[in-house]
Write an enzyme that holds these catalytic residues in place. Sequence first.
Site, PDB file in Angstrom:
ATOM      1  N   TYR A 153       0.833  -1.206   0.000  1.00 19.82           N
ATOM      2  CA  TYR A 153       0.000   0.000   0.000  1.00 19.82           C
ATOM      3  C   TYR A 153       0.867   1.256   0.000  1.00 19.82           C
ATOM      4  O   TYR A 153       0.612   2.200  -0.756  1.00 19.82           O
ATOM      5  CB  TYR A 153      -0.931  -0.017   1.208  1.00 19.82           C
ATOM      6  N   LYS A 157       0.946   4.028  -3.019  1.00 18.67           N
ATOM      7  CA  LYS A 157       0.522   5.411  -2.800  1.00 18.67           C
ATOM      8  C   LYS A 157       1.682   6.392  -2.985  1.00 18.67           C
ATOM      9  O   LYS A 157       1.476   7.518  -3.450  1.00 18.67           O
ATOM     10  CB  LYS A 157      -0.103   5.558  -1.410  1.00 18.67           C
TER      11      LYS A 157
END
Length: 309
Positions: A153, A157
Amino acid sequence: MNRVSLDGQVAVVTGAARGVGELLARKLSARGARVALVGLEPDELKQVSGRLHTESDWWHADVTDHEAMTGVAAEVKERFGKVDIAVANAGVAAGGPFLDSDPVAWRRVIEVNLIGSAVTGRAFLPVLLESRGYFLQIASLAAITPAPMMSAYCASKSGVEAFAHSLRAEVGHRGVRVGVGYLSWTDTDMVRGADQDDVMRELRHSLPWPANRTYPLGPAVDRLVAGIERRSAHVYGQWWLRGMQPVRGCLPSLVGVLGQREMRRFAPRLGGVRTGLVGAGGAADEASRRTGPVGAGAAADEASRTERD
């Protein structure tokens, strides 16, 4: 910057079946925007579309599928005549130690969050150039500071943040503005799904304040809408995220020290951490990959199109 009226503008929102995307679509519609919804859950998309105040439509497509998303962009323009705003919001998450992670789930997080955002940008930039519109990339606190147990993640991002910054420099002189939206832990199915794992929940709550809180969805989305109205380069879903930018260079070292301490504490319990995609959105993504998503244009399922009509 002065706010731009959204009345009559056409906004595309990916990941619109639930969470940030669903509420963002509703709030954009409440301000007069016509909305095109894109996602992997046709029943939920249809329900969201039916609740909007303005003209809307929905497309069942996987954001990582270039052909499908190109078809969606063409159909949205045909349906509404233009596109003024595109929000790359679709995202999934998986937690747990990298060495024990499910490689398929880990890769899927990168594919949906990073590759899917780039595919969305590639599909909709031609129509945004025509309207001199706005592309908003939804990033995260995870782009500002890394965290253990969230390697996919955080990588995705950080990647979408860099992608949006690069894109801004490329297309700004052609009239398209590009923004990055930052959100901390916000009350969505994704965060609630992650919290179902005891270790992930306790690890998150051990973060320093204010990063250890779960924030209500409504105010965060209100800030995103205000950023869209201003065509902002940076939009912060929680007030304190803006203050993280000047000190972000120091954060990896700090997280490294604190993270090692917490990982030692949780070490005996790490074997039980769930390694797949989290939340209802993650379950929908996994189900779609088992059955095959519906694309757009010539690849679309005629039954889905008939139902929508």
